[in-house]
Write a protein that holds these residues in place. Structure first.
Motif, PDB file in Angstrom:
ATOM      1  N   SER A  49      14.378 -61.815  72.777  1.00  0.00           N
ATOM      2  CA  SER A  49      13.459 -60.717  72.489  1.00  0.00           C
ATOM      3  C   SER A  49      14.162 -59.369  72.431  1.00  0.00           C
ATOM      4  O   SER A  49      13.834 -58.518  71.601  1.00  0.00           O
ATOM      5  N   ASP A  99      16.174 -59.333  69.159  1.00  0.00           N
ATOM      6  CA  ASP A  99      15.231 -59.318  68.033  1.00  0.00           C
ATOM      7  C   ASP A  99      14.644 -57.926  67.824  1.00  0.00           C
ATOM      8  O   ASP A  99      14.492 -57.455  66.692  1.00  0.00           O
ATOM      9  N   ALA A 100      14.319 -57.256  68.913  1.00  0.00           N
ATOM     10  CA  ALA A 100      13.742 -55.914  68.817  1.00  0.00           C
ATOM     11  C   ALA A 100      14.756 -54.919  68.245  1.00  0.00           C
ATOM     12  O   ALA A 100      14.411 -54.058  67.427  1.00  0.00           O
ATOM     13  N   LYS A 101      16.023 -55.058  68.653  1.00  0.00           N
ATOM     14  CA  LYS A 101      17.054 -54.150  68.146  1.00  0.00           C
ATOM     15  C   LYS A 101      17.315 -54.379  66.669  1.00  0.00           C
ATOM     16  O   LYS A 101      17.480 -53.417  65.898  1.00  0.00           O
TER      17      LYS A 101
END
Length: 262
Positions: free
Chosen positions: A51, A54-56
């Protein structure tokens, strides 16, 4: 995968003043620290999640940076990735009008090395160079011309002053490479990664980390034969065994006439 791609891309495309400089071993930063000369590739195994990463990646893509997403169904598909990237690099070579199977600067480095080793066999010693500066047990080296540039712009005649003057040579579109001719120990990597990321965040340029002698046959081809946009810092250290000098050495240069890639 990153280490393999690093050698494939750098050695295949870095020549004739052209090149694609791969960036491996980097912690993803905020979108603002990246310039418009980057392309990102995200390779992941289907059914896995990270997560935080993925967010970055999503933030980088939302900021307008090009991101290629690749998902493999099982681990055996990694071999398909090897083939895919080899074809991609061959196509890139065609577009760039270079021969991706040629490595002229790696070969020239081997010739230079053979000259040095032959001289050592005859004299029992290597050519000696005088450091530009000695500070806190560290010897600093640079070419005579580049040393004059650093002296003229350094805020102080100290190791920190010269390093600041060196990093101030970085311009938009350049890249910074830290080359460590040291044992690939975790503590060495952690220290170099720390300042490598600081350079990226403050200068907003691509930064690379390589350990010798590996980089001589991987990214060294790109550093010597690719675009003349590299700013290099090489760190070496004499063996602590024996009675010789055991201090660290730092070498600086801003050119793809990269003496550290011999």
């Amino acid at each position: 995968m990153g280490a393999w791609l690093e050698q494939l891309i750098a050695e295949s495309t870095g020549k004739l003043g052209k090149g694609i400089t791969p960036v491996d071993r980097e912690i993803i930063g905020a979108p603002v620290v990246y310039g418009n000369d980057r392309i990102f590739v995200s390779i992941r195994l289907k059914g896995t999640k990270d997560s935080g990463q993925d967010a970055k990646v999503a933030a980088i893509e939302a900021a307008g940076h090009p991101v290629i997403h690749i998902e493999i169904a099982d681990l055996y598909e990694i071999f398909g990735q090897f083939f895919t990237w080899e074809v991609a690099v061959a196509v890139a070579g065609l577009v760039m009008d270079i021969n991706p199977f040629n490595q002229p600067d790696v070969e020239s480095a081997k010739i230079e090395t053979r000259v040095l080793t032959a001289a050592y066999e005859q004299t029992g010693k290597l050519p000696e160079r005088k450091p530009v500066l000695e500070d806190r047990g560290i010897k600093l080296y640079a070419t005579e011309a580049y040393a004059a540039t650093l002296k003229a712009t350094a805020p102080a005649v100290t190791l920190a002053g010269f390093l600041r003057a060196h990093l101030n040579q970085i311009r938009p579109g350049d890249y910074f490479a830290a080359l460590a001719y040291l044992p690939m120990f975790p503590e060495h990597e952690a220290a170099i990664q720390s300042f490598r990321h600081r350079v990226r965040d403050q200068k907003r340029v691509a930064t690379c980390l390589g350990f010798g002698p590996r980089f001589l046959h991987s990214t060294g081809q790109d550093y010597k034969g690719g675009p003349n946009t590299g700013v290099f810092l090489q760190i070496t250290e004499r063996s602590r065994r024996g009675c010789g000098d055991s201090g660290a050495k730092v070498e600086l240069w801003r050119s793809n006439r990269c003496p550290g890639c011999r």
